[in-house]
Design a protein around this motif. Structure first.
Motif, PDB file in Angstrom:
ATOM      1  N   GLN A 171       0.813  -1.217   0.000  1.00 55.37           N
ATOM      2  CA  GLN A 171       0.000   0.000   0.000  1.00 55.37           C
ATOM      3  C   GLN A 171       0.850   1.273   0.000  1.00 55.37           C
ATOM      4  O   GLN A 171       0.549   2.243   0.685  1.00 55.37           O
ATOM      5  CB  GLN A 171      -0.962   0.016   1.194  1.00 55.37           C
ATOM      6  N   ARG A 172       1.918   1.254  -0.785  1.00 55.70           N
ATOM      7  CA  ARG A 172       2.716   2.478  -0.935  1.00 55.70           C
ATOM      8  C   ARG A 172       2.079   3.428  -1.934  1.00 55.70           C
ATOM      9  O   ARG A 172       2.249   4.640  -1.854  1.00 55.70           O
ATOM     10  CB  ARG A 172       4.131   2.113  -1.395  1.00 55.70           C
ATOM     11  N   ASP A 173       1.376   2.862  -2.916  1.00 53.54           N
ATOM     12  CA  ASP A 173       0.732   3.670  -3.944  1.00 53.54           C
ATOM     13  C   ASP A 173      -0.602   4.185  -3.398  1.00 53.54           C
ATOM     14  O   ASP A 173      -1.532   3.417  -3.164  1.00 53.54           O
ATOM     15  CB  ASP A 173       0.503   2.807  -5.189  1.00 53.54           C
ATOM     16  N   THR A 174      -0.705   5.486  -3.189  1.00 55.73           N
ATOM     17  CA  THR A 174      -1.920   6.083  -2.606  1.00 55.73           C
ATOM     18  C   THR A 174      -2.840   6.672  -3.669  1.00 55.73           C
ATOM     19  O   THR A 174      -3.782   7.385  -3.345  1.00 55.73           O
ATOM     20  CB  THR A 174      -1.542   7.177  -1.599  1.00 55.73           C
ATOM     21  N   LYS A 175      -2.569   6.382  -4.926  1.00 56.30           N
ATOM     22  CA  LYS A 175      -3.395   6.910  -6.009  1.00 56.30           C
ATOM     23  C   LYS A 175      -4.842   6.424  -5.876  1.00 56.30           C
ATOM     24  O   LYS A 175      -5.097   5.265  -5.563  1.00 56.30           O
ATOM     25  CB  LYS A 175      -2.810   6.461  -7.349  1.00 56.30           C
ATOM     26  N   TYR A 176      -5.800   7.330  -6.118  1.00 61.32           N
ATOM     27  CA  TYR A 176      -7.217   6.976  -6.034  1.00 61.32           C
ATOM     28  C   TYR A 176      -7.591   6.124  -7.248  1.00 61.32           C
ATOM     29  O   TYR A 176      -7.382   6.513  -8.394  1.00 61.32           O
ATOM     30  CB  TYR A 176      -8.072   8.238  -5.994  1.00 61.32           C
ATOM     31  N   ARG A 177      -8.155   4.945  -6.993  1.00 64.07           N
ATOM     32  CA  ARG A 177      -8.486   4.001  -8.053  1.00 64.07           C
ATOM     33  C   ARG A 177      -9.974   3.709  -8.149  1.00 64.07           C
ATOM     34  O   ARG A 177     -10.394   2.852  -8.927  1.00 64.07           O
ATOM     35  CB  ARG A 177      -7.727   2.690  -7.821  1.00 64.07           C
ATOM     36  N   GLY A 178     -10.774   4.408  -7.348  1.00 68.30           N
ATOM     37  CA  GLY A 178     -12.208   4.180  -7.372  1.00 68.30           C
ATOM     38  C   GLY A 178     -12.685   3.455  -6.127  1.00 68.30           C
ATOM     39  O   GLY A 178     -11.896   3.113  -5.235  1.00 68.30           O
TER      40      GLY A 178
END
Length: 562
Positions: free
Chosen positions: A369-376
């Motif tokens: 969970q390093r990538d905090t980009k919103y994916r929906g």
């Protein structure tokens, strides 16, 4: 005078001593309370926690002692473990053998000369189990081994291939349960072991004397089979039981304890994975990641806000540790599907018998969970039903839940077979009970609608759509109003409440066209459970605004001869 002076001084001193004693006792009590909290915190420490605060040199001395002796004993352990793995894993490999292969057998199996190392330890408090019932220990193990494992593979077309498993790297946490505790030496009747957490499992496959990549599909099929075999044979909550003393230990075996009803409702704002057009999303759901226990939804083409409204059922074996996992993919046709995002729901967060409506944010990876980009986000309705409590749970996912006792008797006999007499027509045709009903929806009002017109107003109206039956209704238009009040009621005949959905769209009426302001999408689950309720719902796709609605469900079971 001196008497009273002495009395006052004595009382003052006594009062002071009492206050000092009370304060000392309070301070002592606080210290004991803080110490108890600290002890309780350390008792709940996991292997991961201990490794985070303690360097390797501060591990318990006996852990280093265990590793040193494991190195010395490894040749003997290798011989015994290799035979154990062969006898236990080979049948599981055969069970999960892909259709393109006709057989999978070990021709060579030794674990090599490198012993695994234990890197952490913790004692686990099992909820609902007293100390005398057993002891649960978790050991983290790391192994970068040099085994000699060769699997003889035979394809459907008769080709025989010796496949070598190489470069194994493994890190995981094993759970060991000493239960039951007894007075007789060695003080426990049996040992159960399981792979509690699989942190890393890497290996490569190679054809002996050749390149496996020259045969398309073989490598992926065998790798998937190996991972499925590990998951099904030793991964928690599955556990292997080794009897130490004579006795019946069937109660320690894995048993289903309930069902999880899942309604996959919808997703919104999914990340677009396609260069041209939009993603074609579908969802994969599982509690245990085995092929036959995994559920897959239908694909919704060219849509970033898909509506599925599909129902799935899963078997639960350990509600305290298991999770429901959902992965949303973009269907790429003949190419491999691309992951949009994933999410998990711990089953321990579900109250038995209560439907939980959740919106889950999708992430790239559940572990790092390093990538905090919103994916929906994805919406689920969940209901956990422990076995033995079905009669006390109102289950809207079960079509029979709304039937009266008489209606159930008409549908089936007491023994579960088709009822006779009143349960059948004169020609003995099967009589099927179909539960339908009338959903009355009152569109009360809307609040704080966004400005749409140039003059700072809107001319709103609401369109009501039953998705499956495609029945529609519409409120009147209220001109120049951002807080309209309609108070209009619409009745919908629902044939299949389990798979029906209600969509309410708020539009702005204009002489030269119309603009959608926002919408509310909902299943009928809450109406089925509560019968009648009123609530306020935020508008999806709008900067602001809420829709105030009232619902009433009137079941109308009918009979149909088939």
């Amino acid at each position: 005078m001196s008497f009273f002076t002495g009395l006052i001084i004595g009382m003052a001193i006594g009062l002071g001593l009492i206050i000092a004693y009370a304060r000392a006792e309070n301070a002592r009590s606080r210290r004991r309370s803080d110490l108890a909290k600290t002890v309780a915190t350390f008792a709940r420490m996991t292997v991961k926690d201990s490794k985070a605060i303690l360097p390797a040199e501060f591990y318990p001395p006996w852990l280093n002692w265990l590793n040193s002796h494991l190195d010395k004993l490894w040749p003997y352990i290798d011989e015994a473990a290799s035979e154990l793995i062969r006898s236990n894993v080979e049948p599981v490999l055969e069970q999960y053998r892909p259709v393109i292969l006709s057989s999978l057998k070990f021709s060579k199996l030794t674990l090599g000369t490198v012993a695994p190392q234990f890197t952490g330890v913790s004692i686990v408090e099992v909820e609902g189990e007293n100390v005398s019932g057993g002891v649960t220990m978790e050991l983290e193990m790391q192994w970068d081994g040099n085994p000699n494992i060769v699997i003889d593979v035979k394809t459907r077309v008769g080709v025989k291939l010796p496949i070598q498993v190489k470069n194994i790297g493994f890190t995981g946490v094993f759970r060991i349960i000493f239960k039951p505790l007894v007075d007789e030496f060695p003080c426990f009747g049996a040992v159960s072991y399981s792979l509690r957490e699989k942190k890393k499992l890497d290996f490569t496959l190679k054809i002996v004397g050749g390149d496996i990549s020259t045969i398309p599909g073989i490598s992926d099929a065998i790798e998937e089979t190996i991972r499925d075999a590990i998951e099904d044979s030793i991964t928690w909550p599955v556990r292997k039981i080794v009897p130490i003393l004579l006795g019946n230990y069937s109660d320690l075996e894995l048993k289903p304890i309930g069902t999880l009803e899942v309604k996959l409702v919808q997703a919104k704002d999914l990340t677009n994975k396609d260069v041209v057009g939009k993603s074609d999303p579908f969802a994969v759901l599982f509690i245990r990641p085995l092929r036959e226990k995994t559920k897959t939804s239908k694909t919704i083409n060219n849509q970033l806000n898909p509506i599925w409204n599909e129902h799935f059922e899963f078997i639960v074996e350990d509600a305290s540790t298991q999770h429901l996992t959902i992965r949303v993919f973009d269907d790429e046709g003949v190419q491999a599907s691309e992951l949009i995002g994933c999410a998990q729901v711990p089953l321990k967060d579900l109250e038995p018998g209560k439907v939980k409506d959740v919106w889950l944010k999708l992430v790239k990876d559940l572990e790092v969970q390093r990538d905090t980009k919103y994916r929906g986000q994805v919406q689920l309705e969940l209901l956990y039903c422990p076995f033995g409590t079905e009669s006390n749970i109102k289950n809207p996912f079960n079509p029979d839940y709304a039937l009266t006792t008489l209606e159930k008797a008409l549908k089936s006999g007491n023994d579960g077979t088709e009822a006779s007499g009143i349960g059948k027509t004169a020609t003995h045709k099967k009589r099927e009970v179909i539960v339908r009903g009338v959903l009355s929806v009152t569109v009360i009002s809307a609040e704080d609608l966004p400005i749409v017109d140039l003059l700072g107003k809107a001319d709103p109206y609401v369109v009501l759509i039953m998705k499956k039956s495609e029945t529609k209704a519409k409120t009147r238009v209220l001109n120049e109003n951002l807080n309209p009040i309609w108070n209009q009621t619409f009745d919908f005949v629902v044939e299949d409440a389990l798979h029906e959905m209600l969509i309410l769209e708020v539009w702005d009426h204009d002489t030269f066209g119309k603009d959608k302001i926002g919408r509310v999408i909902m299943t009928l689950t809450r109406a089925l459970l509560e019968g009648e309720f009123q609530d306020s719902f935020p508008l999806e796709g709008a900067k602001s605004g809420r829709l105030n609605l009232h619902f009433k469900w009137t079941p109308q079971p009918i009979f149909r001869d088939t």
